[in-house]
Write a protein that holds these residues in place. Structure first.
Motif, PDB file in Angstrom:
ATOM      1  N   ALA A 251       0.820  -1.209   0.000  1.00  0.00           N
ATOM      2  CA  ALA A 251       0.000   0.000   0.000  1.00  0.00           C
ATOM      3  C   ALA A 251       0.853   1.258   0.000  1.00  0.00           C
ATOM      4  O   ALA A 251       0.621   2.193  -0.755  1.00  0.00           O
ATOM      5  CB  ALA A 251      -0.941   0.009   1.208  1.00  0.00           C
ATOM      6  N   VAL A 252       1.874   1.296   0.818  1.00  0.00           N
ATOM      7  CA  VAL A 252       2.606   2.541   1.038  1.00  0.00           C
ATOM      8  C   VAL A 252       3.636   2.808  -0.053  1.00  0.00           C
ATOM      9  O   VAL A 252       4.077   3.939  -0.231  1.00  0.00           O
ATOM     10  CB  VAL A 252       3.269   2.520   2.428  1.00  0.00           C
ATOM     11  CG1 VAL A 252       4.527   1.657   2.428  1.00  0.00           C
ATOM     12  CG2 VAL A 252       3.586   3.928   2.902  1.00  0.00           C
TER      13      VAL A 252
ATOM     14  N   GLU B 215      -1.990   9.765  11.644  1.00  0.00           N
ATOM     15  CA  GLU B 215      -0.766   9.507  10.885  1.00  0.00           C
ATOM     16  C   GLU B 215      -0.889   9.997   9.446  1.00  0.00           C
ATOM     17  O   GLU B 215       0.081  10.475   8.844  1.00  0.00           O
ATOM     18  CB  GLU B 215      -0.469   7.995  10.895  1.00  0.00           C
ATOM     19  CG  GLU B 215       0.795   7.580  10.168  1.00  0.00           C
ATOM     20  CD  GLU B 215       2.053   8.161  10.785  1.00  0.00           C
ATOM     21  OE1 GLU B 215       2.449   7.701  11.856  1.00  0.00           O
ATOM     22  OE2 GLU B 215       2.632   9.103  10.209  1.00  0.00           O
TER      23      GLU B 215
ATOM     24  N   GLU C 215       7.347   2.792  -1.531  1.00  0.00           N
ATOM     25  CA  GLU C 215       8.689   2.798  -0.958  1.00  0.00           C
ATOM     26  C   GLU C 215       8.809   3.783   0.198  1.00  0.00           C
ATOM     27  O   GLU C 215       8.468   4.953   0.065  1.00  0.00           O
ATOM     28  CB  GLU C 215       9.692   3.178  -2.058  1.00  0.00           C
ATOM     29  CG  GLU C 215      11.110   3.294  -1.565  1.00  0.00           C
ATOM     30  CD  GLU C 215      12.079   3.703  -2.674  1.00  0.00           C
ATOM     31  OE1 GLU C 215      11.935   3.195  -3.797  1.00  0.00           O
ATOM     32  OE2 GLU C 215      12.955   4.537  -2.408  1.00  0.00           O
TER      33      GLU C 215
ATOM     34  N   GLY D 122       9.234   8.911   1.723  1.00  0.00           N
ATOM     35  CA  GLY D 122       8.243   8.059   1.073  1.00  0.00           C
ATOM     36  C   GLY D 122       7.241   8.911   0.322  1.00  0.00           C
ATOM     37  O   GLY D 122       7.399  10.131   0.224  1.00  0.00           O
ATOM     38  N   GLN D 123       6.211   8.264  -0.205  1.00  0.00           N
ATOM     39  CA  GLN D 123       5.203   8.987  -0.957  1.00  0.00           C
ATOM     40  C   GLN D 123       4.303   9.754   0.001  1.00  0.00           C
ATOM     41  O   GLN D 123       3.682   9.176   0.868  1.00  0.00           O
ATOM     42  CB  GLN D 123       4.374   8.028  -1.790  1.00  0.00           C
ATOM     43  CG  GLN D 123       5.191   7.350  -2.873  1.00  0.00           C
ATOM     44  CD  GLN D 123       4.355   6.393  -3.696  1.00  0.00           C
ATOM     45  OE1 GLN D 123       3.407   6.788  -4.336  1.00  0.00           O
ATOM     46  NE2 GLN D 123       4.733   5.122  -3.672  1.00  0.00           N
TER      47      GLN D 123
ATOM     48  N   ILE E   1      -5.144  -7.785   7.579  1.00  0.00           N
ATOM     49  CA  ILE E   1      -5.313  -6.686   8.531  1.00  0.00           C
ATOM     50  C   ILE E   1      -5.916  -7.196   9.842  1.00  0.00           C
ATOM     51  O   ILE E   1      -5.508  -6.773  10.934  1.00  0.00           O
ATOM     52  CB  ILE E   1      -6.158  -5.565   7.880  1.00  0.00           C
ATOM     53  CG1 ILE E   1      -5.298  -4.876   6.800  1.00  0.00           C
ATOM     54  CG2 ILE E   1      -6.641  -4.564   8.905  1.00  0.00           C
ATOM     55  CD1 ILE E   1      -6.072  -4.084   5.791  1.00  0.00           C
TER      56      ILE E   1
ATOM     57  N   GLU F 245      -7.610  -6.629   1.676  1.00  0.00           N
ATOM     58  CA  GLU F 245      -6.600  -7.253   2.536  1.00  0.00           C
ATOM     59  C   GLU F 245      -7.161  -7.489   3.937  1.00  0.00           C
ATOM     60  O   GLU F 245      -6.423  -7.438   4.928  1.00  0.00           O
ATOM     61  CB  GLU F 245      -5.345  -6.375   2.600  1.00  0.00           C
ATOM     62  CG  GLU F 245      -4.708  -6.091   1.259  1.00  0.00           C
ATOM     63  CD  GLU F 245      -4.146  -7.347   0.607  1.00  0.00           C
ATOM     64  OE1 GLU F 245      -3.899  -8.340   1.328  1.00  0.00           O
ATOM     65  OE2 GLU F 245      -3.971  -7.345  -0.624  1.00  0.00           O
TER      66      GLU F 245
ATOM     67  N   SER G 218      -2.661   3.457   3.603  1.00  0.00           N
ATOM     68  CA  SER G 218      -1.754   2.677   4.452  1.00  0.00           C
ATOM     69  C   SER G 218      -1.665   3.295   5.842  1.00  0.00           C
ATOM     70  O   SER G 218      -1.687   2.593   6.857  1.00  0.00           O
ATOM     71  CB  SER G 218      -0.367   2.631   3.801  1.00  0.00           C
ATOM     72  OG  SER G 218       0.651   2.405   4.744  1.00  0.00           O
TER      73      SER G 218
ATOM     74  N   GLY H 210       2.047   8.153   3.531  1.00  0.00           N
ATOM     75  CA  GLY H 210       2.376   6.879   4.151  1.00  0.00           C
ATOM     76  C   GLY H 210       3.634   6.898   4.997  1.00  0.00           C
ATOM     77  O   GLY H 210       3.963   5.909   5.645  1.00  0.00           O
ATOM     78  N   VAL H 211       4.362   8.012   5.017  1.00  0.00           N
ATOM     79  CA  VAL H 211       5.605   8.085   5.799  1.00  0.00           C
ATOM     80  C   VAL H 211       5.249   8.172   7.285  1.00  0.00           C
ATOM     81  O   VAL H 211       4.520   9.073   7.680  1.00  0.00           O
ATOM     82  CB  VAL H 211       6.428   9.327   5.401  1.00  0.00           C
ATOM     83  CG1 VAL H 211       7.751   9.339   6.131  1.00  0.00           C
ATOM     84  CG2 VAL H 211       6.637   9.371   3.899  1.00  0.00           C
ATOM     85  N   PRO H 212       5.755   7.265   8.096  1.00  0.00           N
ATOM     86  CA  PRO H 212       5.280   7.202   9.495  1.00  0.00           C
ATOM     87  C   PRO H 212       5.900   8.255  10.402  1.00  0.00           C
ATOM     88  O   PRO H 212       6.468   7.934  11.431  1.00  0.00           O
ATOM     89  CB  PRO H 212       5.655   5.784   9.922  1.00  0.00           C
ATOM     90  CG  PRO H 212       6.827   5.417   9.068  1.00  0.00           C
ATOM     91  CD  PRO H 212       6.656   6.151   7.761  1.00  0.00           C
TER      92      PRO H 212
ATOM     93  N   ILE I 209      -5.570  -0.128  12.941  1.00  0.00           N
ATOM     94  CA  ILE I 209      -4.975  -1.271  13.644  1.00  0.00           C
ATOM     95  C   ILE I 209      -4.522  -0.839  15.036  1.00  0.00           C
ATOM     96  O   ILE I 209      -4.716  -1.547  16.028  1.00  0.00           O
ATOM     97  CB  ILE I 209      -3.810  -1.873  12.825  1.00  0.00           C
ATOM     98  CG1 ILE I 209      -4.354  -2.495  11.531  1.00  0.00           C
ATOM     99  CG2 ILE I 209      -3.028  -2.903  13.654  1.00  0.00           C
ATOM    100  CD1 ILE I 209      -3.287  -2.933  10.544  1.00  0.00           C
TER     101      ILE I 209
ATOM    102  N   SER J 295      -3.297   5.165  -2.112  1.00  0.00           N
ATOM    103  CA  SER J 295      -2.810   3.960  -1.473  1.00  0.00           C
ATOM    104  C   SER J 295      -1.853   4.243  -0.308  1.00  0.00           C
ATOM    105  O   SER J 295      -2.041   3.699   0.784  1.00  0.00           O
ATOM    106  CB  SER J 295      -2.183   3.081  -2.558  1.00  0.00           C
ATOM    107  OG  SER J 295      -1.934   1.819  -2.078  1.00  0.00           O
ATOM    108  N   PRO J 296      -0.842   5.103  -0.483  1.00  0.00           N
ATOM    109  CA  PRO J 296       0.024   5.422   0.658  1.00  0.00           C
ATOM    110  C   PRO J 296      -0.757   6.041   1.818  1.00  0.00           C
ATOM    111  O   PRO J 296      -0.519   5.704   2.983  1.00  0.00           O
ATOM    112  CB  PRO J 296       1.022   6.432   0.076  1.00  0.00           C
ATOM    113  CG  PRO J 296       1.050   6.154  -1.382  1.00  0.00           C
ATOM    114  CD  PRO J 296      -0.346   5.721  -1.741  1.00  0.00           C
TER     115      PRO J 296
ATOM    116  N   VAL K 270      -5.243   2.972   7.703  1.00  0.00           N
ATOM    117  CA  VAL K 270      -5.495   1.607   8.175  1.00  0.00           C
ATOM    118  C   VAL K 270      -4.499   1.241   9.283  1.00  0.00           C
ATOM    119  O   VAL K 270      -4.850   0.539  10.232  1.00  0.00           O
ATOM    120  CB  VAL K 270      -5.471   0.598   7.013  1.00  0.00           C
ATOM    121  CG1 VAL K 270      -5.607  -0.828   7.524  1.00  0.00           C
ATOM    122  CG2 VAL K 270      -6.594   0.928   6.021  1.00  0.00           C
ATOM    123  N   GLY K 271      -3.267   1.739   9.179  1.00  0.00           N
ATOM    124  CA  GLY K 271      -2.314   1.559  10.273  1.00  0.00           C
ATOM    125  C   GLY K 271      -2.873   2.123  11.576  1.00  0.00           C
ATOM    126  O   GLY K 271      -2.783   1.500  12.632  1.00  0.00           O
TER     127      GLY K 271
ATOM    128  N   LEU L  13      -8.367  -1.130   0.609  1.00  0.00           N
ATOM    129  CA  LEU L  13      -7.390  -1.846   1.430  1.00  0.00           C
ATOM    130  C   LEU L  13      -8.093  -2.731   2.464  1.00  0.00           C
ATOM    131  O   LEU L  13      -7.731  -3.898   2.651  1.00  0.00           O
ATOM    132  CB  LEU L  13      -6.465  -0.832   2.117  1.00  0.00           C
ATOM    133  CG  LEU L  13      -5.211  -1.347   2.827  1.00  0.00           C
ATOM    134  CD1 LEU L  13      -4.362  -2.223   1.924  1.00  0.00           C
ATOM    135  CD2 LEU L  13      -4.373  -0.172   3.351  1.00  0.00           C
TER     136      LEU L  13
END
Lengths: 444, 444
Positions: free
Chosen positions: A291-292, B130, A294, B299-300, B29, B25, B309, B136-138, B316, B305-306, B312-313, B21
């Motif tokens: 999903a993320v 987030e 790179e 990251g993106q 998940i 998935e 991510s 998507g970069v944490p 969770i 999608s990112p 959904v993170g 997602l």
């Protein structure tokens, strides 16, 4: 509020960093943790030995591990002693005695992580290990918490700062491996005995941990194919640079059709990509998620203070209760879960055999027609050539012994390693080639 | 185990990514979350409108937000509608009704994050975000969990992929800002109305969130000094490259003597450092912590999608219970904590006035002695020159109007911005200079 009471096993570089951070920044850390974190007992070999850094006031030094492991007043055990035994036994005892455990011990986790995690699952305690890989770089949190919505499809990482320092020095100053190693030792980036760093063992330990988290499969570090930087020639770093690549000691693993083949090898990485630009004693981890996409994390992979940052971060996670929740997920056996889509079968690199580009260096006799004969054999195995570097005979190979042997460098297009190996075997038997030829994988 | 029941507000790009997602998935998940995550209700403007992507089976579409906010069967509300109102009211209602909230809404968090967090604190629910910064970069996890043992001393970040794509294109192909923007729009990296991206507003929103987490101080995005890329000339990107720098739209903030002065500005970044090498629609965040040193996450920073991510993170994290523990720490008011060492007073950049290098471009008449007169004034203000580029008169400035005006580029040594401003004011009054002169900060 009740403080979190911590016992620590070991007071070396990392342990000293943890003690300093907890005592120097106690108030700030208490705020983040929701309560004070109190380091009460430290187990060392010789409590009477004079120390450069005094332990924090109110901390008891002892040589008896039971003063930590069996101490009912302690909530958490920090293990920074290193090595397999007695560290393994200590951690099992701590978990059995109802204590949460924070560790920086990569060798132990790589070998016995599954058992320790299972014990933590049974006792409902936390096993936190951010400091075991990448020093202060939060890669364990990324894989186990922040990016956990993803199926990880690929990992590629620079995990050993010593090797990266040496390779950076070789590339930027043209020094030989031996000279660059000596310099790294003088600067404190390499140990007196650097074997476990430069031969890739340390990197394989860390990759075993990352591959477990990313691909949900335990793999012993000893079964990870591994090549170190100790056999690299500065010549190859120079040729790689000419082709637009940096040479890095990479840990990598990719998911292909349900398999994953972890490996450690010096690898050509395209200049201008994040991993290629990591210089000196830094680490970098590239994670590709479905999903993320790179994500790359970089930072100092070792050292007292960055590693202490990770250990104390874990202690805060324990204090808030988050760490136990993360451990609960990690400890759940794969069979107990509804799906195995995230796990992958670990196979040998030769079985996965992906198509990639390869850097080849041949030592050839300085006579006409050699390139043609090599190209012919490569072609017969379906391997096509992307570029060739052939220099003046002035540039002799180190293995030269009387004859004029010159280097011939070939960058291939995508090719299977299995085909390449067959071709190299044939090429190495040519009378105009001085075996063995060198082959390094390429990460584009 | 009981599923986590989710209602979602919005089904645009990010919402569609989240729905895909979760449904595609779901098993994986569920395993990571410890229980299934079920998207049961989605609020959209027009439930009857045909959609490119069908909502997951079993999901109800409605135009009534109360079907989510007042629904006692839902545990979590995902807010991906965007904008300030009604999103703010919805999130407050969700928290009051005992639901955890996950959001990607950076504008709302930048403006009203403190109120929302306080409400989450009062109700004991999670507010997870987030996805609001860096796609998507944490980075939110890094600042609030993984690196929390650190006092953050500096932040520098590329937070807008549209701007970074445009700057990359301008640098690598020499296109003008206008042409590069048109190309980014054609490629889908820029919106039809790109104003909030290119003028730095979006970056300022994200910086407000990061600065809050890193420096423990709320700052309204409107009070962050900001300059966009819409006034940049390709000439400056070329000169920067000659000097060994890339130009990036940077969000930055540094702690100096208890103050922090966030700002957004096109900035020269030394080539070979991680931020300079970020190309195209990527984001990168450089965090300097007192213990960990420099950590960079890339990251993106956008895309269905990112961003999904990250959402959904967070779901969770809510399912495991971790998110509430993190929110509890973030929601604790500074006055209730033992120490304020981690917080910093937000001040204007002019007050903090750090010493740094600066890139200056003057439009000068093509006559002898001009460099000398400019250098003299700089020197009178204590600013010394590191390098100078003066090109052929052939290279005319865009603001040229009849006279032959040529660019003169100066890179200074470390200098205070306040001194520089006084010098520039004086230089701009010279008869041989066509004001205004351009000044860009430098990150070394």
């Amino acid at each position: 509020m009740e403080p979190l009471r911590v016992g620590m096993l070991g007071l070396g570089t990392v342990g000293g960093g943890v003690a300093r951070l907890l005592s120097g920044e106690g108030e700030r850390i208490a705020r983040r943790a929701g309560r004070p974190i109190q380091l009460t007992t430290i187990v060392v070999r010789d409590p009477k030995r004079p120390r450069a850094i005094a332990p924090p006031p109110g901390t008891r030094l002892t040589d008896d591990p039971r003063a930590v492991l069996d101490n009912p007043e302690l909530d958490v055990v920090v293990e920074v002693a290193g090595g397999i035994e007695p560290a393994r036994g200590w951690m099992m005892a701590a978990l059995r005695n109802g204590k949460d455990v924070v560790t920086a011990n990569k060798a132990l986790l790589a070998e016995h992580g599954a058992d320790l995690m299972a014990e933590a699952g049974r006792t409902g305690r936390a096993l936190a290990f951010e400091a075991s890989v990448g020093g202060g770089v939060p890669v364990i949190h990324a894989l186990t918490v922040a990016l956990t919505a993803n199926r990880v499809d690929a990992l590629a990482a620079i995990l050993n700062g010593t090797c990266n320092s040496i390779l950076t020095e070789m590339t930027e100053s043209g020094r030989s491996y031996r000279d660059a190693l000596a310099l790294a030792q003088a600067q404190g980036f390499a140990e007196a005995d650097p074997t476990l760093d430069v031969d890739g063992t340390d990197t394989a330990h860390k990759l075993a941990i990352l591959a477990w988290l990313a691909f949900d499969h335990r793999i012993g570090p000893a079964s990870i194919p591994r090549r170190g930087i100790d056999t690299l020639d500065e010549l190859d770093l120079r040729f790689a640079a000419e082709l637009g690549y940096a040479v890095k000691l990479l840990a990598w693993a990719e998911r292909r059709e349900g398999t994953v083949a972890p490996r450690v090898a010096p690898t050509l990485v395209k200049r201008g990509t994040p991993l290629a630009e990591i210089r000196g004693p830094f680490n970098a981890i590239r994670i590709v998620g479905d999903a993320v996409g790179e994500v790359v994390l970089t930072g100092q992979g070792a050292g007292a203070s960055p590693t202490a940052s990770a250990v104390v971060g874990d202690l805060i996670d324990v204090a808030t209760g988050r760490a136990r929740l993360t451990t609960r997920f990690l400890a759940s056996p794969p069979s107990a879960v509804p799906s195995r889509t995230a796990s992958a079968q670990v196979v040998d690199a030769a079985i996965q055999d992906p198509r990639r580009r390869h850097y080849l260096r041949f030592g050839i006799l300085d006579q006409p027609g050699v390139l043609g004969r090599i190209a012919l054999i490569l072609g017969q195995h379906g391997i096509s050539i992307a570029s060739v570097i052939q220099h003046d005979p002035g540039e002799k190979l180190p293995e030269d012994s009387g004859e004029v042997v010159v280097p011939l460098v070939v960058m291939t297009h995508l090719a299977r390693e299995s085909a390449l190996e067959r071709a190299l075997e044939q090429i190495d038997r040519l009378d105009c080639v001085r075996a063995p030829s060198l082959q390094l994988p390429v990460l584009d």
